[in-house]
Design a protein around this motif. Structure first.
Motif, mmCIF file in Angstrom:
data_model
loop_
_atom_site.group_PDB
_atom_site.id
_atom_site.type_symbol
_atom_site.label_atom_id
_atom_site.label_comp_id
_atom_site.label_asym_id
_atom_site.label_seq_id
_atom_site.Cartn_x
_atom_site.Cartn_y
_atom_site.Cartn_z
ATOM 1 N N VAL A 127 37.139 29.111 30.656
ATOM 2 C CA VAL A 127 35.789 29.259 31.171
ATOM 3 C C VAL A 127 35.863 28.962 32.657
ATOM 4 O O VAL A 127 36.398 27.936 33.077
ATOM 5 N N VAL A 128 35.343 29.882 33.448
ATOM 6 C CA VAL A 128 35.379 29.704 34.902
ATOM 7 C C VAL A 128 33.961 29.759 35.444
ATOM 8 O O VAL A 128 33.086 30.364 34.850
ATOM 9 N N GLY A 129 33.773 29.125 36.539
ATOM 10 C CA GLY A 129 32.460 29.127 37.176
ATOM 11 C C GLY A 129 32.490 30.038 38.390
ATOM 12 O O GLY A 129 32.870 31.195 38.307
ATOM 13 N N THR A 130 32.148 29.470 39.530
ATOM 14 C CA THR A 130 32.083 30.273 40.751
ATOM 15 C C THR A 130 33.341 30.146 41.598
ATOM 16 O O THR A 130 33.445 30.776 42.643
ATOM 17 N N GLN A 131 34.292 29.335 41.153
ATOM 18 C CA GLN A 131 35.526 29.174 41.924
ATOM 19 C C GLN A 131 36.352 30.452 41.831
ATOM 20 O O GLN A 131 36.262 31.180 40.856
ATOM 21 N N PRO A 132 37.161 30.732 42.856
ATOM 22 C CA PRO A 132 38.026 31.924 42.825
ATOM 23 C C PRO A 132 39.023 31.815 41.670
ATOM 24 O O PRO A 132 39.585 30.762 41.415
ATOM 25 N N VAL A 133 39.208 32.917 40.982
ATOM 26 C CA VAL A 133 40.109 32.963 39.843
ATOM 27 C C VAL A 133 41.406 33.671 40.224
ATOM 28 O O VAL A 133 42.475 33.318 39.759
ATOM 29 N N VAL A 134 41.295 34.662 41.092
ATOM 30 C CA VAL A 134 42.448 35.491 41.456
ATOM 31 C C VAL A 134 42.424 35.721 42.965
ATOM 32 O O VAL A 134 41.362 35.907 43.550
ATOM 33 N N THR A 135 43.600 35.714 43.566
ATOM 34 C CA THR A 135 43.724 36.138 44.958
ATOM 35 C C THR A 135 44.478 37.449 44.936
ATOM 36 O O THR A 135 45.561 37.542 44.355
ATOM 37 N N VAL A 136 43.856 38.473 45.519
ATOM 38 C CA VAL A 136 44.459 39.806 45.543
ATOM 39 C C VAL A 136 44.869 40.112 46.980
ATOM 40 O O VAL A 136 44.094 39.912 47.915
ATOM 41 N N ALA A 137 46.087 40.586 47.143
ATOM 42 C CA ALA A 137 46.596 40.932 48.479
ATOM 43 C C ALA A 137 46.677 42.445 48.597
ATOM 44 O O ALA A 137 47.073 43.132 47.667
ATOM 45 N N ASP A 138 46.295 42.945 49.769
ATOM 46 C CA ASP A 138 46.410 44.379 50.074
ATOM 47 C C ASP A 138 47.774 44.577 50.730
ATOM 48 O O ASP A 138 47.988 44.150 51.866
#
Length: 189
Positions: free
Chosen positions: A148-159
């Motif tokens: 269960v996640v709230g508003t914290q970042p779950v994933v960092t995506v790099a371009d």
């Protein structure tokens, strides 16, 4: 019998139909017993009339006349009991029909509730899908499936197209480097 255990209820259509047949059969049997009791009462009343005539002529005893009258009273009681059985069977049939209708309505309400629950779960599942705002590569993952996640970042995506690397080089070898040269990048362990 239709069972729907995935939805938490049973639809016993065959049982309801069998119960309706049994109840209708009991009602018909009670009505038949009432008709027999009426016929028996008429026969006993006719016997009393016959016995009274014969008693008046002296052809039968007072005990015989009393026995005929007692038989009428017994036949009247039997008819009253038969009437009660008919009324009881009719009430049972009516109650059973009401219960079957209530069961059907309850099952329909259950189906409607389960459909609404399914729609809500599908909407929640759609909200649970994580989508990146652009195509890229997952750089970090801060949650696992089922967390269960709230508003914290779950994933960092790099371009990868916008990826810049800052590196330090020995200035004595700087003259060997040219823009656009292929390079292997190995992160520190």
């Amino acid at each position: 019998v239709l069972t729907c255990p995935a939805f938490g209820f049973e639809c016993t259509v065959a049982q309801v139909e069998a119960d309706a047949i049994d109840t209708e059969s009991a009602l018909l049997q009670a009505e038949d017993q009432r008709a027999s009791a009426r016929t028996n009462l008429r026969d006993r009343e006719a016997e009393v009339v016959r016995s009274e005539r014969l008693f008046a002529l002296g052809a039968v005893s007072l005990d015989t006349l009393r026995g005929a009258r007692d038989a009428v009273a017994a036949a009247e009681r039997a008819l009253a009991q038969a009437e009660l059985r008919v009324a009881s069977a009719a009430r049972r049939r009516d109650n059973q029909a009401g219960l079957a209708e209530a069961g059907r309505a309850s099952a329909e309400a259950n189906v409607a509730r389960l459909r609404a629950d399914l729609e809500n779960l599908e909407a929640r599942l759609e909200e649970a899908v994580v989508r990146a705002p652009f195509a890229g590569v997952v750089a970090t993952l801060a949650a696992e499936v089922g967390n269960v996640v709230g508003t914290q970042p779950v994933v960092t995506v790099a371009d990868p197209g916008a990826l810049r690397i800052r590196a330090s080089f020995d200035e004595n070898r700087a003259s060997e480097l040219r823009a656009g040269m292929p390079a292997s990048v190995v992160p520190d362990a």
